[in-house]
Design a protein around this motif. Sequence first.
Motif, PDB file in Angstrom:
ATOM      1  N   LEU A 105       0.829  -1.205   0.000  1.00 63.92           N
ATOM      2  CA  LEU A 105       0.000   0.000   0.000  1.00 63.92           C
ATOM      3  C   LEU A 105       0.864   1.256   0.000  1.00 63.92           C
ATOM      4  N   GLY A 106       1.934   1.231   0.771  1.00 65.56           N
ATOM      5  CA  GLY A 106       2.844   2.376   0.797  1.00 65.56           C
ATOM      6  C   GLY A 106       3.446   2.650  -0.564  1.00 65.56           C
ATOM      7  N   ASP A 107       3.830   1.586  -1.251  1.00 59.30           N
ATOM      8  CA  ASP A 107       4.376   1.739  -2.603  1.00 59.30           C
ATOM      9  C   ASP A 107       3.337   2.316  -3.559  1.00 59.30           C
ATOM     10  N   GLN A 108       2.106   1.821  -3.466  1.00 62.15           N
ATOM     11  CA  GLN A 108       1.028   2.309  -4.336  1.00 62.15           C
ATOM     12  C   GLN A 108       0.714   3.772  -4.037  1.00 62.15           C
ATOM     13  N   ILE A 109       0.686   4.116  -2.761  1.00 58.19           N
ATOM     14  CA  ILE A 109       0.420   5.506  -2.367  1.00 58.19           C
ATOM     15  C   ILE A 109       1.516   6.415  -2.908  1.00 58.19           C
ATOM     16  N   ALA A 110       2.762   5.975  -2.828  1.00 58.07           N
ATOM     17  CA  ALA A 110       3.880   6.776  -3.343  1.00 58.07           C
ATOM     18  C   ALA A 110       3.747   6.978  -4.849  1.00 58.07           C
ATOM     19  N   GLY A 116      -0.195   9.957  -3.055  1.00 59.02           N
ATOM     20  CA  GLY A 116      -1.137  10.137  -1.958  1.00 59.02           C
ATOM     21  C   GLY A 116      -2.494  10.679  -2.349  1.00 59.02           C
ATOM     22  N   GLN A 117      -2.864  10.549  -3.611  1.00 58.51           N
ATOM     23  CA  GLN A 117      -4.107  11.150  -4.099  1.00 58.51           C
ATOM     24  C   GLN A 117      -5.350  10.292  -3.874  1.00 58.51           C
ATOM     25  N   ASP A 118      -5.175   9.023  -3.501  1.00 54.99           N
ATOM     26  CA  ASP A 118      -6.324   8.128  -3.340  1.00 54.99           C
ATOM     27  C   ASP A 118      -6.677   7.999  -1.856  1.00 54.99           C
ATOM     28  N   PRO A 119      -7.775   8.626  -1.422  1.00 53.28           N
ATOM     29  CA  PRO A 119      -8.122   8.585  -0.003  1.00 53.28           C
ATOM     30  C   PRO A 119      -8.442   7.180   0.506  1.00 53.28           C
ATOM     31  N   VAL A 120      -8.929   6.316  -0.362  1.00 51.58           N
ATOM     32  CA  VAL A 120      -9.240   4.948   0.054  1.00 51.58           C
ATOM     33  C   VAL A 120      -7.946   4.204   0.408  1.00 51.58           C
ATOM     34  N   LEU A 121      -6.919   4.339  -0.420  1.00 52.89           N
ATOM     35  CA  LEU A 121      -5.636   3.699  -0.129  1.00 52.89           C
ATOM     36  C   LEU A 121      -5.020   4.273   1.147  1.00 52.89           C
ATOM     37  N   ASN A 122      -5.113   5.581   1.316  1.00 50.76           N
ATOM     38  CA  ASN A 122      -4.580   6.213   2.524  1.00 50.76           C
ATOM     39  C   ASN A 122      -5.275   5.682   3.768  1.00 50.76           C
ATOM     40  N   ASP A 123      -6.599   5.574   3.712  1.00 50.47           N
ATOM     41  CA  ASP A 123      -7.369   5.068   4.844  1.00 50.47           C
ATOM     42  C   ASP A 123      -7.018   3.610   5.135  1.00 50.47           C
ATOM     43  N   LEU A 124      -6.938   2.804   4.103  1.00 51.63           N
ATOM     44  CA  LEU A 124      -6.596   1.388   4.282  1.00 51.63           C
ATOM     45  C   LEU A 124      -5.206   1.246   4.880  1.00 51.63           C
ATOM     46  N   HIS A 125      -4.255   2.048   4.409  1.00 51.44           N
ATOM     47  CA  HIS A 125      -2.898   2.007   4.941  1.00 51.44           C
ATOM     48  C   HIS A 125      -2.906   2.357   6.429  1.00 51.44           C
TER      49      HIS A 125
END
Length: 53
Positions: free
Chosen positions: A21-26, A30-39
């Motif tokens: 998830l950290g790699d995807q967010i990078a 950091g534009q996807d709030p769903v990924l940020n929340d899941l992380h």
Amino acid sequence: MTQYDQLRATIRDLQTLRTDLGDQIARDKGQDPVLNDLHQRVCKALRALSGLG
């Protein structure tokens, strides 16, 4: 598999998920709030399992 082994496997899977998830967010900057929340939720679960949460 003992309960301890299952717990260790779950922790290992969550750590892998946190890294992925950290790699995807990078990549998404950091534009996807769903990924940020899941992380954040995965990190919180890992803290709880480590006894620090």
